[in-house]
Design a protein around this motif. Sequence first.
Motif, PDB file in Angstrom:
ATOM      1  N   ASP A  47      -4.411   4.351   1.773  1.00  0.00           N
ATOM      2  CA  ASP A  47      -3.379   3.351   2.027  1.00  0.00           C
ATOM      3  C   ASP A  47      -2.020   3.793   1.477  1.00  0.00           C
ATOM      4  O   ASP A  47      -0.991   3.625   2.131  1.00  0.00           O
ATOM      5  CB  ASP A  47      -3.787   2.009   1.419  1.00  0.00           C
ATOM      6  CG  ASP A  47      -2.850   0.892   1.829  1.00  0.00           C
ATOM      7  OD1 ASP A  47      -2.549   0.771   3.040  1.00  0.00           O
ATOM      8  OD2 ASP A  47      -2.411   0.137   0.940  1.00  0.00           O
ATOM      9  N   ALA A  48      -2.031   4.399   0.288  1.00  0.00           N
ATOM     10  CA  ALA A  48      -0.784   4.897  -0.301  1.00  0.00           C
ATOM     11  C   ALA A  48      -0.176   5.998   0.563  1.00  0.00           C
ATOM     12  O   ALA A  48       1.036   6.031   0.800  1.00  0.00           O
ATOM     13  CB  ALA A  48      -1.036   5.409  -1.718  1.00  0.00           C
ATOM     14  N   GLU A  49      -1.011   6.895   1.041  1.00  0.00           N
ATOM     15  CA  GLU A  49      -0.538   7.999   1.887  1.00  0.00           C
ATOM     16  C   GLU A  49       0.031   7.468   3.205  1.00  0.00           C
ATOM     17  O   GLU A  49       1.105   7.888   3.655  1.00  0.00           O
ATOM     18  CB  GLU A  49      -1.696   8.969   2.142  1.00  0.00           C
ATOM     19  CG  GLU A  49      -1.300  10.271   2.761  1.00  0.00           C
ATOM     20  CD  GLU A  49      -0.589  11.218   1.826  1.00  0.00           C
ATOM     21  OE1 GLU A  49       0.055  12.158   2.330  1.00  0.00           O
ATOM     22  OE2 GLU A  49      -0.650  11.042   0.591  1.00  0.00           O
ATOM     23  N   ILE A  50      -0.673   6.516   3.815  1.00  0.00           N
ATOM     24  CA  ILE A  50      -0.192   5.928   5.068  1.00  0.00           C
ATOM     25  C   ILE A  50       1.122   5.195   4.842  1.00  0.00           C
ATOM     26  O   ILE A  50       2.066   5.344   5.616  1.00  0.00           O
ATOM     27  CB  ILE A  50      -1.264   4.977   5.669  1.00  0.00           C
ATOM     28  CG1 ILE A  50      -2.404   5.802   6.263  1.00  0.00           C
ATOM     29  CG2 ILE A  50      -0.659   4.060   6.729  1.00  0.00           C
ATOM     30  CD1 ILE A  50      -3.589   4.976   6.718  1.00  0.00           C
ATOM     31  N   SER A  51       1.192   4.407   3.776  1.00  0.00           N
ATOM     32  CA  SER A  51       2.429   3.666   3.467  1.00  0.00           C
ATOM     33  C   SER A  51       3.600   4.618   3.289  1.00  0.00           C
ATOM     34  O   SER A  51       4.702   4.357   3.776  1.00  0.00           O
ATOM     35  CB  SER A  51       2.250   2.828   2.201  1.00  0.00           C
ATOM     36  OG  SER A  51       1.317   1.811   2.428  1.00  0.00           O
ATOM     37  N   TYR A  52       3.371   5.717   2.584  1.00  0.00           N
ATOM     38  CA  TYR A  52       4.438   6.697   2.376  1.00  0.00           C
ATOM     39  C   TYR A  52       4.977   7.185   3.719  1.00  0.00           C
ATOM     40  O   TYR A  52       6.192   7.191   3.950  1.00  0.00           O
ATOM     41  CB  TYR A  52       3.934   7.883   1.548  1.00  0.00           C
ATOM     42  CG  TYR A  52       4.952   8.987   1.462  1.00  0.00           C
ATOM     43  CD1 TYR A  52       6.043   8.876   0.598  1.00  0.00           C
ATOM     44  CD2 TYR A  52       4.867  10.118   2.265  1.00  0.00           C
ATOM     45  CE1 TYR A  52       7.005   9.873   0.528  1.00  0.00           C
ATOM     46  CE2 TYR A  52       5.821  11.125   2.208  1.00  0.00           C
ATOM     47  CZ  TYR A  52       6.890  10.993   1.336  1.00  0.00           C
ATOM     48  OH  TYR A  52       7.848  11.979   1.288  1.00  0.00           O
ATOM     49  N   TRP A  53       4.081   7.584   4.618  1.00  0.00           N
ATOM     50  CA  TRP A  53       4.528   8.152   5.890  1.00  0.00           C
ATOM     51  C   TRP A  53       5.122   7.112   6.831  1.00  0.00           C
ATOM     52  O   TRP A  53       5.917   7.437   7.696  1.00  0.00           O
ATOM     53  CB  TRP A  53       3.410   8.939   6.568  1.00  0.00           C
ATOM     54  CG  TRP A  53       3.169  10.217   5.838  1.00  0.00           C
ATOM     55  CD1 TRP A  53       2.072  10.567   5.132  1.00  0.00           C
ATOM     56  CD2 TRP A  53       4.096  11.299   5.683  1.00  0.00           C
ATOM     57  NE1 TRP A  53       2.245  11.805   4.552  1.00  0.00           N
ATOM     58  CE2 TRP A  53       3.478  12.272   4.877  1.00  0.00           C
ATOM     59  CE3 TRP A  53       5.388  11.554   6.146  1.00  0.00           C
ATOM     60  CZ2 TRP A  53       4.096  13.469   4.524  1.00  0.00           C
ATOM     61  CZ3 TRP A  53       6.006  12.752   5.799  1.00  0.00           C
ATOM     62  CH2 TRP A  53       5.371  13.685   4.996  1.00  0.00           C
ATOM     63  N   GLN A  54       4.754   5.848   6.655  1.00  0.00           N
ATOM     64  CA  GLN A  54       5.333   4.813   7.501  1.00  0.00           C
ATOM     65  C   GLN A  54       6.756   4.455   7.074  1.00  0.00           C
ATOM     66  O   GLN A  54       7.545   4.012   7.899  1.00  0.00           O
ATOM     67  CB  GLN A  54       4.457   3.557   7.483  1.00  0.00           C
ATOM     68  CG  GLN A  54       3.198   3.717   8.297  1.00  0.00           C
ATOM     69  CD  GLN A  54       2.337   2.477   8.275  1.00  0.00           C
ATOM     70  OE1 GLN A  54       2.225   1.804   7.270  1.00  0.00           O
ATOM     71  NE2 GLN A  54       1.729   2.182   9.405  1.00  0.00           N
ATOM     72  N   TYR A  55       7.079   4.645   5.811  1.00  0.00           N
ATOM     73  CA  TYR A  55       8.371   4.168   5.307  1.00  0.00           C
ATOM     74  C   TYR A  55       9.307   5.253   4.805  1.00  0.00           C
ATOM     75  O   TYR A  55      10.339   4.963   4.239  1.00  0.00           O
ATOM     76  CB  TYR A  55       8.140   3.121   4.207  1.00  0.00           C
ATOM     77  CG  TYR A  55       7.350   1.955   4.726  1.00  0.00           C
ATOM     78  CD1 TYR A  55       7.904   1.069   5.646  1.00  0.00           C
ATOM     79  CD2 TYR A  55       6.027   1.761   4.348  1.00  0.00           C
ATOM     80  CE1 TYR A  55       7.172   0.011   6.158  1.00  0.00           C
ATOM     81  CE2 TYR A  55       5.288   0.697   4.859  1.00  0.00           C
ATOM     82  CZ  TYR A  55       5.870  -0.164   5.756  1.00  0.00           C
ATOM     83  OH  TYR A  55       5.144  -1.200   6.255  1.00  0.00           O
ATOM     84  N   THR A  56       8.973   6.508   5.034  1.00  0.00           N
ATOM     85  CA  THR A  56       9.851   7.585   4.600  1.00  0.00           C
ATOM     86  C   THR A  56      10.609   8.165   5.793  1.00  0.00           C
ATOM     87  O   THR A  56      10.180   8.039   6.936  1.00  0.00           O
ATOM     88  CB  THR A  56       9.054   8.712   3.903  1.00  0.00           C
ATOM     89  OG1 THR A  56       9.986   9.652   3.361  1.00  0.00           O
ATOM     90  CG2 THR A  56       8.131   9.437   4.866  1.00  0.00           C
ATOM     91  N   ASP A  57      11.719   8.777   5.484  1.00  0.00           N
ATOM     92  CA  ASP A  57      12.472   9.479   6.522  1.00  0.00           C
ATOM     93  C   ASP A  57      12.165  10.970   6.513  1.00  0.00           C
ATOM     94  O   ASP A  57      12.715  11.721   7.313  1.00  0.00           O
ATOM     95  CB  ASP A  57      13.984   9.278   6.308  1.00  0.00           C
ATOM     96  CG  ASP A  57      14.404   7.850   6.615  1.00  0.00           C
ATOM     97  OD1 ASP A  57      13.757   7.210   7.472  1.00  0.00           O
ATOM     98  OD2 ASP A  57      15.371   7.371   6.003  1.00  0.00           O
ATOM     99  N   ALA A  58      11.275  11.379   5.607  1.00  0.00           N
ATOM    100  CA  ALA A  58      10.916  12.794   5.504  1.00  0.00           C
ATOM    101  C   ALA A  58      10.210  13.262   6.774  1.00  0.00           C
ATOM    102  O   ALA A  58       9.512  12.505   7.432  1.00  0.00           O
ATOM    103  CB  ALA A  58      10.012  13.017   4.297  1.00  0.00           C
TER     104      ALA A  58
END
Length: 86
Positions: A47-58
Motif C-alpha cells: 500500500d505504501a509503494e502504491i501510494s507513493y507512485w500514485q502521488y509522486t511526480d517522479a
Amino acid sequence: MSKPNTKTAIQQLIAQIQQAIPLNLNEAQMCQGECLGCSKKMLEMLDAEISYWQYTDAIPSLKDLKNLENIGRRTYKILKRNQLVY
C-alpha cells in the motif's frame, strides 16, 4: 503497437494489483488462525509503494516497475497461502 512509457506502465500495474489484491482487509481478517507469512506487513508495504507512485511526480524506472511487481507477487502469494485470496 508501441510500448507504454514507464509512468503509464506503473499506473497499469497498480490497477492490476488493486484488482487482484484486496488492499482494504482489516487486521481481524488477516490475523486469524495459523499465519504463514505476515499478510499485514506485506499489505502495508504494498500500500505504501502504491501510494507513493500514485502521488509522486517522479518518473519510474524499469527497476521501479519490477520492484512494484515483485512486491505485488509476494503479497499475493502470502495472502493466498493464508487463504485470504483464492
